[in-house]
Design an enzyme around this catalytic site. Structure first.
Site, PDB file in Angstrom:
ATOM      1  N   ASP A  16     -11.928 -10.616  -0.420  1.00 35.47           N
ATOM      2  CA  ASP A  16     -10.706 -10.258   0.298  1.00 35.47           C
ATOM      3  C   ASP A  16     -11.101  -9.209   0.344  1.00 35.47           C
ATOM      4  O   ASP A  16     -12.056  -8.105  -0.568  1.00 35.47           O
ATOM      5  CB  ASP A  16      -9.813 -10.667  -0.132  1.00 35.47           C
ATOM      6  CG  ASP A  16      -8.476  -9.973   0.774  1.00 35.47           C
ATOM      7  OD1 ASP A  16      -9.171 -10.075   2.320  1.00 35.47           O
ATOM      8  OD2 ASP A  16      -7.823  -9.434   0.541  1.00 35.47           O
ATOM      9  N   ASP A  18      -9.335  -5.774   2.475  1.00 35.74           N
ATOM     10  CA  ASP A  18      -7.749  -4.425   2.146  1.00 35.74           C
ATOM     11  C   ASP A  18      -6.977  -5.562   0.955  1.00 35.74           C
ATOM     12  O   ASP A  18      -6.469  -6.560   0.731  1.00 35.74           O
ATOM     13  CB  ASP A  18      -7.338  -4.661   3.209  1.00 35.74           C
ATOM     14  CG  ASP A  18      -7.591  -3.948   4.652  1.00 35.74           C
ATOM     15  OD1 ASP A  18      -7.635  -2.860   4.449  1.00 35.74           O
ATOM     16  OD2 ASP A  18      -8.070  -4.503   5.807  1.00 35.74           O
ATOM     17  N   ASP A 174      -5.921 -10.645  -2.932  1.00 34.27           N
ATOM     18  CA  ASP A 174      -4.423 -10.029  -3.476  1.00 34.27           C
ATOM     19  C   ASP A 174      -3.594 -10.394  -2.627  1.00 34.27           C
ATOM     20  O   ASP A 174      -2.219  -9.829  -2.014  1.00 34.27           O
ATOM     21  CB  ASP A 174      -5.015  -8.318  -2.966  1.00 34.27           C
ATOM     22  CG  ASP A 174      -4.745  -8.163  -1.602  1.00 34.27           C
ATOM     23  OD1 ASP A 174      -3.729  -7.443  -1.092  1.00 34.27           O
ATOM     24  OD2 ASP A 174      -5.017  -9.005  -0.812  1.00 34.27           O
TER      25      ASP A 174
END
Length: 200
Positions: A16, A18, A174
């Site tokens: 991922d 961001d 995240d």
């Protein structure tokens, strides 16, 4: 490399963007708030932080649905405004060194992809700003799929781009939405939050 981020037997690594490879939380929050404020929509930090796995469009629609607010501009216009605010502050974005170290360690050994719910133009611009574009074989964003996270589409498309079976891929994430998407795709996943956002 931190032991908790070691990829083990994985044959391809999906990251991922961001919050995982880069620390863009504050810049994203400020950009979204600035885009929504002229339309009378307030943005709470805790609400935003709990939905970081959503695309900008999905987040705006979720905010409107949960607050009962009537959008005074098309969602795509609000997203475009958010993107302008974000790019104006791209110099504030920093790499999460612990996660970037994994990508750098396995570059040239395993195929690597960024698989993000963000917009391609934004990620490509930020990648160039941080000089990270050379690391990755593929970039798959929300722009290329019908459904964003928590649907598995982004990760499945990334596995296809790397010519690797989903079961052989490891995802670094995240967000709860991203972790759900990876598991639904049949992929192993490492939650990077204990490393990038340690508590206490």
């Amino acid at each position: 490399m931190l032991a908790e981020l070691h990829p083990g037997p994985a044959r391809a690594l999906l990251f991922d963007w961001d919050g995982t490879l880069v620390d863009s939380q504050d810049a994203n929050f400020r950009a979204m708030g600035a885009a929504l404020a002229p339309h009378g929509l307030g943005l709470d930090q805790d609400w935003f932080d709990a939905r970081t796995g959503l695309s900008s469009a999905d987040m705006i629609q979720a905010l409107a649905a949960e607050t009962g607010a009537r959008l005074t501009a098309p969602v795509e216009d609000l997203v475009a405004a958010r993107d302008r605010h974000f790019l104006a502050n791209a110099d504030r974005i920093r790499v999460h060194p612990q996660v970037a170290e994994v990508a750098m360690a396995y570059h040239g050994t395993l195929p690597l992809a960024v698989a993000s719910g963000g917009a391609r133009r934004i990620i490509e611009t930020t990648m160039r700003h941080l000089s990270l574009e050379w690391l990755f074989t593929a970039l798959v964003t929300r722009d290329e799929v019908d459904r964003g996270k928590p649907a598995p589409d982004i990760f499945l498309r990334a596995a296809e781009a790397l010519r690797t079976a989903p079961a052989d891929c490891l995802v670094y994430e995240d967000s709860d939405e991203g972790i759900e998407a990876a598991r639904t795709a049949g992929m192993a996943v490492i939650d990077v939050r204990p490393v990038t956002r340690p508590r206490g």
